[in-house]
Design an enzyme around this catalytic site. Structure first.
Site, PDB file in Angstrom:
ATOM      1  N   HIS A  69      19.859   7.337  -7.321  1.00 39.29           N
ATOM      2  CA  HIS A  69      19.059   7.963  -8.379  1.00 39.29           C
ATOM      3  C   HIS A  69      18.690   9.372  -7.921  1.00 39.29           C
ATOM      4  CE1 HIS A  69      14.963   7.720 -10.733  1.00 39.29           C
ATOM      5  NE2 HIS A  69      15.761   8.669 -11.195  1.00 39.29           N
ATOM      6  N   HIS A  77      18.808   0.379  -4.542  1.00 35.90           N
ATOM      7  CA  HIS A  77      18.417   1.560  -5.324  1.00 35.90           C
ATOM      8  C   HIS A  77      17.905   2.619  -4.345  1.00 35.90           C
ATOM      9  CE1 HIS A  77      17.092   3.662  -8.989  1.00 35.90           C
ATOM     10  NE2 HIS A  77      16.020   4.024  -8.279  1.00 35.90           N
ATOM     11  N   SER A  86      14.197  -0.833  -4.509  1.00 37.08           N
ATOM     12  CA  SER A  86      14.169   0.586  -4.153  1.00 37.08           C
ATOM     13  C   SER A  86      13.688   0.746  -2.717  1.00 37.08           C
ATOM     14  CB  SER A  86      13.221   1.345  -5.085  1.00 37.08           C
ATOM     15  OG  SER A  86      12.935   2.611  -4.528  1.00 37.08           O
ATOM     16  N   MET A 117      12.842   5.909 -16.985  1.00 37.53           N
ATOM     17  CA  MET A 117      11.718   5.982 -16.054  1.00 37.53           C
ATOM     18  C   MET A 117      10.484   5.406 -16.743  1.00 37.53           C
ATOM     19  SD  MET A 117      12.600   7.134 -13.090  1.00 37.53           S
ATOM     20  CE  MET A 117      10.922   6.741 -12.580  1.00 37.53           C
ATOM     21  N   MET A 169      14.977  12.764  -3.724  1.00 41.33           N
ATOM     22  CA  MET A 169      14.022  13.708  -4.339  1.00 41.33           C
ATOM     23  C   MET A 169      14.062  15.031  -3.594  1.00 41.33           C
ATOM     24  SD  MET A 169      10.806  11.151  -4.577  1.00 41.33           S
ATOM     25  CE  MET A 169      10.903   9.562  -5.386  1.00 41.33           C
ATOM     26  N   MET A 228      16.909  12.625  -8.217  1.00 45.11           N
ATOM     27  CA  MET A 228      15.813  13.389  -8.821  1.00 45.11           C
ATOM     28  C   MET A 228      15.860  14.779  -8.217  1.00 45.11           C
ATOM     29  SD  MET A 228      13.071  10.294  -8.732  1.00 45.11           S
ATOM     30  CE  MET A 228      14.107   9.364  -7.615  1.00 45.11           C
ATOM     31  N   ASP A 269      16.505   6.500  -3.869  1.00 49.68           N
ATOM     32  CA  ASP A 269      15.849   7.595  -4.580  1.00 49.68           C
ATOM     33  C   ASP A 269      15.940   8.887  -3.790  1.00 49.68           C
ATOM     34  OD1 ASP A 269      14.627   6.285  -6.956  1.00 49.68           O
ATOM     35  OD2 ASP A 269      13.713   5.036  -5.405  1.00 49.68           O
ATOM     36  N   ASP A 277      12.899   1.658 -14.225  1.00 51.62           N
ATOM     37  CA  ASP A 277      12.507   2.054 -12.872  1.00 51.62           C
ATOM     38  C   ASP A 277      11.068   2.562 -12.873  1.00 51.62           C
ATOM     39  OD1 ASP A 277      12.416   2.977 -10.292  1.00 51.62           O
ATOM     40  OD2 ASP A 277      13.914   4.561 -10.556  1.00 51.62           O
TER      41      ASP A 277
HETATM   42  C1  DX5 Z   1      10.130   6.714  -8.534  1.00 50.78           C
HETATM   43  C2  DX5 Z   1      11.429   6.103  -8.108  1.00 50.78           C
HETATM   44  C3  DX5 Z   1      11.404   4.635  -8.096  1.00 50.78           C
HETATM   45  C4  DX5 Z   1      10.368   4.023  -7.188  1.00 50.78           C
HETATM   46  C5  DX5 Z   1       9.931   2.748  -7.847  1.00 50.78           C
HETATM   47  O1  DX5 Z   1      10.289   8.047  -8.803  1.00 50.78           O
HETATM   48  O2  DX5 Z   1      12.495   6.510  -8.954  1.00 50.78           O
HETATM   49  O3  DX5 Z   1      12.690   4.080  -7.840  1.00 50.78           O
HETATM   50  O4  DX5 Z   1      10.818   3.766  -5.892  1.00 50.78           O
HETATM   51  O5  DX5 Z   1       8.898   2.216  -7.123  1.00 50.78           O
HETATM   52  P1  DX5 Z   1       7.924   1.110  -7.721  1.00 50.78           P
HETATM   53  O6  DX5 Z   1       8.769  -0.061  -8.111  1.00 50.78           O
HETATM   54  O7  DX5 Z   1       6.987   0.828  -6.601  1.00 50.78           O
HETATM   55  O8  DX5 Z   1       7.235   1.723  -8.935  1.00 50.78           O
HETATM   56 ZN    ZN Z   2      14.477   5.393  -8.767  1.00 55.26          ZN
END
Ligand code: DX5
Ligand code: ZN
Length: 216
Positions: free
Chosen positions: A66, A33, A8, A137, A37, A68, A35, A175
């Site tokens: 991903h 990956h 990620s 998650m 947000m 969010m 993310d 994740d």
């Molecule tokens: C959190 C993200 C993850 C995050 C994971 O909301 O969806 O992808 O980057 O990070 P680690 O592996 O550090 O928990």
């Molecule tokens: Zn993620």
């Protein structure tokens, strides 16, 4: 199928993003990956299209996006245009999940749905045959570097049963809080794809850490 590793980039050094992407390109990682947000569905804002468009130009592996964000339907085609190979939306963000999944597939991307830690697996029963991937998650989404929630093992086993009972081809991705210590147990529980942020990017030798996750 051997399990897949998806680092990620949220935990990468954004000031050296191209170097970080090169590292992932050179490593045994399978996917990127990414993310996204929006500060509404989760209490954080990450990055958007201008950054993703640049990443796409240098990333040499599939982009696992991903989302969010609330009401993701607004942007599915735009994320596909930014290079998303897999688009995962949150169950909690979609009033018409079946329609959203179809729209992801119509865009040409593979379709995933993510469940927050409090959301039971059984809620996916009516769509499990439509899905390419389910993302569990294992922390509350929004931040990297959080502690793994142990109920994820049971959820993984339940999800595996749901997939097998329905002859679905969906892969299971976990994740949040994935480490070198819990990776093997997750694979044994049925996980196909391990996302790892902090474990990879905070390590002294990220390429070696990815190797260890891949061969755990
Ligand atoms: C959190 C993200 C993850 C995050 C994971 O909301 O969806 O992808 O980057 O990070 P680690 O592996 O550090 O928990
Ligand atoms: Zn993620």
């Amino acid at each position: 199928m051997s399990h897949l590793i998806a680092p990620s980039l949220l935990s990468s050094n954004f000031l050296k993003l191209e170097e970080e992407i090169d590292m992932v390109n050179r490593s045994e990682a399978d996917w990127f990956h990414l993310d996204i947000m929006d500060g509404l569905l989760v209490p954080n804002i990450s990055f958007g299209f201008p950054v993703l468009d640049r990443i796409m130009k240098v990333a040499e592996k599939p982009m696992d996006v991903h989302l969010m964000i609330v009401d993701p339907d607004r942007y599915l085609d735009r994320f596909r245009a930014s290079g998303a190979d897999i688009i995962t939306v949150h169950y909690e963000a979609c009033a018409h999940l079946h329609r959203t999944i179809q729209a992801i597939k119509d865009s040409g991307a593979k379709a995933g749905v993510s469940l927050n830690p409090h959301t039971p697996v059984i809620l996916l029963r009516e769509v499990i045959n439509e899905l390419d991937l389910v993302l569990l998650m294992s922390v509350n989404p929004g931040f990297g570097g959080q502690k793994f929630i142990k109920q994820t093992y049971r959820k993984t086993r339940e999800l595996k049963t749901l997939i097998l009972d329905n002859e679905s081809e969906a892969l299971i991705e976990v994740d949040g809080g994935v480490t070198l210590r819990n990776a093997r147990s997750l694979i044994d529980a049925g996980v196909d794809i391990l996302v790892a942020g902090n474990t990879v990017f905070a390590s002294e030798n990220p390429v070696e850490t990815i190797h260890q996750l891949k061969h755990c």
